[in-house]
Design a protein around this motif. Sequence first.
Motif, PDB file in Angstrom:
ATOM      1  N   THR A   1     128.803  52.392  88.997  1.00 41.21           N
ATOM      2  CA  THR A   1     127.355  52.157  88.988  1.00 41.21           C
ATOM      3  C   THR A   1     126.792  51.836  87.611  1.00 41.21           C
ATOM      4  O   THR A   1     125.612  51.526  87.488  1.00 41.21           O
ATOM      5  CB  THR A   1     126.612  53.380  89.554  1.00 41.21           C
ATOM      6  N   SER A   2     127.617  51.914  86.570  1.00 38.84           N
ATOM      7  CA  SER A   2     127.122  51.629  85.226  1.00 38.84           C
ATOM      8  C   SER A   2     128.270  51.184  84.338  1.00 38.84           C
ATOM      9  O   SER A   2     129.450  51.450  84.633  1.00 38.84           O
ATOM     10  CB  SER A   2     126.456  52.873  84.613  1.00 38.84           C
ATOM     11  N   SER A   3     127.924  50.527  83.238  1.00 36.07           N
ATOM     12  CA  SER A   3     128.948  50.131  82.271  1.00 36.07           C
ATOM     13  C   SER A   3     129.646  51.351  81.687  1.00 36.07           C
ATOM     14  O   SER A   3     130.853  51.319  81.416  1.00 36.07           O
ATOM     15  CB  SER A   3     128.311  49.299  81.150  1.00 36.07           C
TER      16      SER A   3
ATOM     17  N   LEU B   1     115.733  47.727  87.997  1.00 35.83           N
ATOM     18  CA  LEU B   1     117.043  48.350  88.111  1.00 35.83           C
ATOM     19  C   LEU B   1     116.995  49.752  87.494  1.00 35.83           C
ATOM     20  O   LEU B   1     116.051  50.079  86.764  1.00 35.83           O
ATOM     21  CB  LEU B   1     118.092  47.499  87.400  1.00 35.83           C
ATOM     22  N   PRO B   2     117.984  50.605  87.776  1.00 35.33           N
ATOM     23  CA  PRO B   2     117.976  51.955  87.198  1.00 35.33           C
ATOM     24  C   PRO B   2     117.940  51.924  85.678  1.00 35.33           C
ATOM     25  O   PRO B   2     118.472  51.011  85.039  1.00 35.33           O
ATOM     26  CB  PRO B   2     119.299  52.554  87.710  1.00 35.33           C
ATOM     27  N   GLY B   3     117.323  52.955  85.102  1.00 37.85           N
ATOM     28  CA  GLY B   3     117.172  53.005  83.656  1.00 37.85           C
ATOM     29  C   GLY B   3     118.477  53.092  82.904  1.00 37.85           C
ATOM     30  O   GLY B   3     118.535  52.756  81.714  1.00 37.85           O
ATOM     31  N   ASN B   4     119.566  53.542  83.561  1.00 33.76           N
ATOM     32  CA  ASN B   4     120.852  53.676  82.857  1.00 33.76           C
ATOM     33  C   ASN B   4     121.700  52.414  82.926  1.00 33.76           C
ATOM     34  O   ASN B   4     122.824  52.397  82.438  1.00 33.76           O
ATOM     35  CB  ASN B   4     121.649  54.850  83.432  1.00 33.76           C
ATOM     36  N   SER B   5     121.192  51.337  83.533  1.00 32.92           N
ATOM     37  CA  SER B   5     121.984  50.113  83.647  1.00 32.92           C
ATOM     38  C   SER B   5     121.825  49.263  82.389  1.00 32.92           C
ATOM     39  O   SER B   5     120.765  49.221  81.770  1.00 32.92           O
ATOM     40  CB  SER B   5     121.559  49.304  84.877  1.00 32.92           C
TER      41      SER B   5
ATOM     42  N   ALA C   1     118.427  47.788  80.377  1.00 34.15           N
ATOM     43  CA  ALA C   1     118.198  48.013  78.952  1.00 34.15           C
ATOM     44  C   ALA C   1     117.985  46.689  78.226  1.00 34.15           C
ATOM     45  O   ALA C   1     117.113  46.571  77.350  1.00 34.15           O
ATOM     46  CB  ALA C   1     119.377  48.771  78.344  1.00 34.15           C
ATOM     47  N   HIS C   2     118.779  45.680  78.586  1.00 34.92           N
ATOM     48  CA  HIS C   2     118.643  44.351  77.984  1.00 34.92           C
ATOM     49  C   HIS C   2     117.250  43.784  78.254  1.00 34.92           C
ATOM     50  O   HIS C   2     116.577  43.261  77.355  1.00 34.92           O
ATOM     51  CB  HIS C   2     119.714  43.431  78.562  1.00 34.92           C
ATOM     52  N   LEU C   3     116.796  43.918  79.507  1.00 39.36           N
ATOM     53  CA  LEU C   3     115.495  43.380  79.900  1.00 39.36           C
ATOM     54  C   LEU C   3     114.355  44.157  79.241  1.00 39.36           C
ATOM     55  O   LEU C   3     113.391  43.558  78.743  1.00 39.36           O
ATOM     56  CB  LEU C   3     115.365  43.434  81.421  1.00 39.36           C
TER      57      LEU C   3
ATOM     58  N   VAL D   1     115.878  49.848  92.306  1.00 34.88           N
ATOM     59  CA  VAL D   1     117.040  49.605  93.164  1.00 34.88           C
ATOM     60  C   VAL D   1     118.311  49.739  92.329  1.00 34.88           C
ATOM     61  O   VAL D   1     118.263  49.830  91.106  1.00 34.88           O
ATOM     62  CB  VAL D   1     116.971  48.197  93.803  1.00 34.88           C
ATOM     63  N   ALA D   2     119.450  49.701  93.009  1.00 39.27           N
ATOM     64  CA  ALA D   2     120.728  49.917  92.323  1.00 39.27           C
ATOM     65  C   ALA D   2     121.403  48.630  91.880  1.00 39.27           C
ATOM     66  O   ALA D   2     122.283  48.660  91.026  1.00 39.27           O
ATOM     67  CB  ALA D   2     121.681  50.706  93.228  1.00 39.27           C
ATOM     68  N   ASP D   3     121.025  47.468  92.468  1.00 38.95           N
ATOM     69  CA  ASP D   3     121.719  46.233  92.126  1.00 38.95           C
ATOM     70  C   ASP D   3     120.798  45.036  92.316  1.00 38.95           C
ATOM     71  O   ASP D   3     119.729  45.127  92.931  1.00 38.95           O
ATOM     72  CB  ASP D   3     122.991  46.065  92.969  1.00 38.95           C
ATOM     73  N   TRP D   4     121.215  43.899  91.785  1.00 34.77           N
ATOM     74  CA  TRP D   4     120.396  42.693  91.807  1.00 34.77           C
ATOM     75  C   TRP D   4     120.143  42.182  93.228  1.00 34.77           C
ATOM     76  O   TRP D   4     119.047  41.749  93.556  1.00 34.77           O
ATOM     77  CB  TRP D   4     121.071  41.589  90.988  1.00 34.77           C
TER      78      TRP D   4
END
Length: 296
Positions: free
Chosen positions: A128-130, A195-199, A203-205, A222-225
């Motif tokens: 769910t995250s990098s 998107l979730p704050g931890n994605s 963060a980029h956006l 939401v969790a994904d694009w």
Amino acid sequence: MTLDDLRAFVAVCRAGSLSAVARELCCTQSAVSQHVKRLERETGVRLLERHPRGVAPTAAGRILRTAAADGIAGLDAALRHLDELVRGEAGAVRVTTGATTVRHFMAEAVVAFRERFPRVSLEFRTETSSRDCFDALASGAVDLAWITLGGPVGGIEQRPVVELPWVLAVRSDDPLAARSHIEAADLAGIRHIGLPGNSSSRAHLDTAFATLGVQVRCDTSVADWDTAILLAELGLGHAVVPALPGRGASAGAGPLRFLPIAGLPELPVGWAVRRWADLTPLARAFADTVGAMCAR
């Protein structure tokens, strides 16, 4: 000191919990603790310290963890490489990524790779995250991670493959749908599906918005694009998403328009690995195939 001792110790450092590693290894917490105690006896130093929410390596433990993790990863890669040599063009390529990545970035590459290496299995693990992808790489559970690229990460090598421009997904009956593109300043008035704050992409956006002085109202997450695009189609708001392969700015018929957004820096995505030099030939071939398909 055994390889199993070192594997257990590295796993504990990664998870921050003896019980979590015991569940992962299908053994008792006492057995995991014995691995660590044996290492402490042989090194003569304390390697772990307890905290209210688990354990963490001491300064000495961090030294051993780094060396052990590197050694185990290199040994595992070598053993898998030897296995490929013994079995010919057979084996497995293990990839971790988000839930929708294969559909958007790898579908053609999977077909092309399978035609070239019919005996190779492809194993996909969803995270769910990098950060979770990096942990999977560090543990040796996967060979490759497809991520949104960010800043440097210790012990991880990142390689960009493609940069994605941002688009605004709006319903065709939305007042904004009549435009040919959107300026970043226009986003201040939208109901953003975020998107979730931890994605990493969020963060980029957010960084781009802050740099441009744009404040966006976000009342849906939401969790994904793909889910963000679906909710935009249902009329719950507007989705700022990358121009994914197979989608993009579109003036055609349908419930949604994808309007290019001027002024937002593109989103870099690509591969992360522990070390490119340690990849097996099959893993490197898969990474190259995906890169070639994305370049098209």
